[in-house]
Every structure is written in C-alpha cells, then in structure tokens.
Enzyme design. Structure first.
Site, PDB file in Angstrom:
ATOM      1  N   SER A 150       0.845  -1.187   0.000  1.00  0.00           N
ATOM      2  CA  SER A 150       0.000   0.000   0.000  1.00  0.00           C
ATOM      3  C   SER A 150       0.881   1.238   0.000  1.00  0.00           C
ATOM      4  O   SER A 150       2.032   1.198   0.466  1.00  0.00           O
ATOM      5  CB  SER A 150      -0.887   0.008   1.252  1.00  0.00           C
ATOM      6  OG  SER A 150      -1.517   1.253   1.448  1.00  0.00           O
ATOM      7  N   TYR A 163      -1.680  -0.613  10.264  1.00  0.00           N
ATOM      8  CA  TYR A 163      -1.806  -1.068   8.877  1.00  0.00           C
ATOM      9  C   TYR A 163      -0.581  -0.650   8.072  1.00  0.00           C
ATOM     10  O   TYR A 163      -0.016  -1.445   7.309  1.00  0.00           O
ATOM     11  CB  TYR A 163      -3.083  -0.483   8.274  1.00  0.00           C
ATOM     12  CG  TYR A 163      -3.374  -0.917   6.861  1.00  0.00           C
ATOM     13  CD1 TYR A 163      -3.920  -2.166   6.600  1.00  0.00           C
ATOM     14  CD2 TYR A 163      -3.126  -0.067   5.783  1.00  0.00           C
ATOM     15  CE1 TYR A 163      -4.205  -2.567   5.305  1.00  0.00           C
ATOM     16  CE2 TYR A 163      -3.411  -0.452   4.489  1.00  0.00           C
ATOM     17  CZ  TYR A 163      -3.942  -1.705   4.249  1.00  0.00           C
ATOM     18  OH  TYR A 163      -4.223  -2.102   2.960  1.00  0.00           O
ATOM     19  N   LYS A 167       2.251  -2.956   6.055  1.00  0.00           N
ATOM     20  CA  LYS A 167       2.500  -2.816   4.626  1.00  0.00           C
ATOM     21  C   LYS A 167       3.955  -2.452   4.330  1.00  0.00           C
ATOM     22  O   LYS A 167       4.496  -2.828   3.283  1.00  0.00           O
ATOM     23  CB  LYS A 167       1.541  -1.784   4.030  1.00  0.00           C
ATOM     24  CG  LYS A 167       0.083  -2.243   4.051  1.00  0.00           C
ATOM     25  CD  LYS A 167      -0.097  -3.573   3.339  1.00  0.00           C
ATOM     26  CE  LYS A 167      -1.510  -4.061   3.314  1.00  0.00           C
ATOM     27  NZ  LYS A 167      -1.693  -5.330   2.563  1.00  0.00           N
TER      28      LYS A 167
END
Length: 259
Positions: A150, A163, A167
């Site tokens: 991401s 998150y 990533k």
C-alpha cells in the site's frame, strides 16, 4: 516474439488470496483474460464461487476455481495450495492480496489482539504463501510472486499506523524474497495501491472530505478503481516484466510520485 506474446499467460496457474471481490477479483480477472487458470480464494466460499462463475462465463469454462481460505490461518493456506495442486497442478503465479485492518486510531492504543491479527494476515501469511509456492516455481525454473502492499507503507498515519507498519513490512519481505529466490528465476514484487474505491476502504473515500482531496491533491483527479490493478498484475505475472524483481509499483494517481 509477437507483441501479444509478452503478456500471454496461457497454461499458467495463478493463486490469488483475497480475490472474491475488490482489487483481488480484478487482478484475477486480468490474469484469466490473458490465459491463466486462476484460483479465487477468500473466507466465504459462496462469494468465491460467484466470482469464479463469472470469470468462467467471461473467459471460458475452467478458467477459474473457487477455494475458501482464511489466509491468516496456516493450515487453511496449506489446504488452499494442496487443493490448487490437485485441481490445477503446479503454481506459476501467486498474489498475496488478502489483508485486514481491524483497528482505526492511534497505534499507541491498539490492543495486542488487533496488532497480532494485522501482522499475521498482512505479513506472515504472505511469507507462508511464498514458502508454499516456491517449490513449484523452483522446479519449473521460474515464477512470479506478488504481494499487495500500500502507499500507506510510504508514510506514517495517526489513524492507520498499524496497517502502515504491516505494509512497510511487506516491502521488506518482498525485497528479501527477491534476493533469496532470484537465483531460481523467481521474481517477487510488491503492488502499492493508493486510495481505491473498494468496500474495504469505503470509510476512507465515501465522504465529502475525500472528494475535496481528490480534486485538490490527486494529479489524475480521481480515486483508483479496482480494475486499475488488472494491468499491473498481468505485467508482473508475464514475460513483459522478466527482468524486474524486488520492486514496489505504486498505483496512486500521482499522489506519491515523490515518496
């Protein structure tokens, strides 16, 4: 080699986690449209089968099969790979696309359970999958492994910090796998989408503030769409990217061109 042969995936077997909807589904469709036989996988078999049925209707019978799997559980991932072997044969292409984000807020407040789940599904499962498919690719003398990272990996966040950590770890994983598997002809690359209009990211794009940011900050003046992932997946799976490994391809409409 003809122009189209660069992207020809005929005879290839592709396994994609998190592919019953959203970006994973679009990547699976793209691979099938270029000749690959694809495994549609997510936690709910009914959704997987519906997607597989639509791909088979569009690309021809036998283009897709459905196998339920929670990628964060190693035993289910093993079963997914075993079923792929039984029904389609050795794996040429894998995409670790399954991901979770169970917590929104400061990383200082994340419960251990949520952080463990984030790392297990978003990072550890991708390592497990690479370990499971690498023997097939070594035996064939090559293959392509992709991991969906991401643009969150490229900068911190006060609401999506855990998150983003997962990533960024995926990018490190990709580079290490590329180093270790390169001598066997196996290429490993990351795909880093920006904000894409999927159900997974709905809370981030379905609001007036997001629309304003798109008009002011995104050079292409639109959010990403799931189908924007098709081309990059086909490129990384095919001979068109035969000398590319250990890279992170960013699809963001230009928002991270300086990151």
């Amino acid at each position: 080699m003809s122009r189209n042969a660069l992207f020809d995936l005929s005879g290839k077997v592709a396994l994609i986690t998190g592919s019953s909807k959203g970006m994973g589904r679009s990547m699976a469709e793209g691979l099938a449209e270029h000749g690959a036989r694809v495994v549609i996988s997510s936690r709910k078999l009914e959704q997987c089968q519906a997607t597989a049925d639509e791909i088979n209707a569009h690309c021809g019978a036998g283009s897709a099969i459905a196998v339920a799997c929670n990628a964060g559980r190693k035993d289910e991932l093993h079963a997914l790979v075993d079923t792929t072997h039984e029904r389609l044969g050795a794996i040429d292409i894998s995409i670790g696309n399954a991901g979770v984000n169970p917590f929104y807020g400061s990383i200082m407040d994340i419960p251990d359970e949520a952080f463990d789940k984030t790392l297990s599904t978003n990072v550890k499962a991708n390592l497990w999958l690479a370990q499971m498919v690498a023997p097939d690719m070594k035996a064939k003398g090559g293959g392509s492994i992709m991991i969906t990272s991401s643009t969150g990996a490229l900068r911190p966040s006060d609401t999506l910090g855990s998150y983003s950590v997962s990533k960024l770890a995926d990018l490190a994983l990709v580079r290490n796998l590329a180093l270790e598997l390169g001598p066997f002809g196996i290429r490993v690359n990351a795909i880093c989408p920006g904000l894409v209009k999927t159900d997974f990211a709905r809370a981030l794009w379905d609001n007036p503030e997001s629309e304003r940011r798109v008009q002011e900050e995104v050079p292409l003046r639109r959010l990403g769409a799931a189908d924007d992932l098709k081309g990059v997946a086909v490129f990384l799976a095919s001979d068109a990217s035969s000398y590319m490994t250990g890279q992170a391809l960013t699809l963001c409409g230009g928002t991270h061109m300086w990151a």
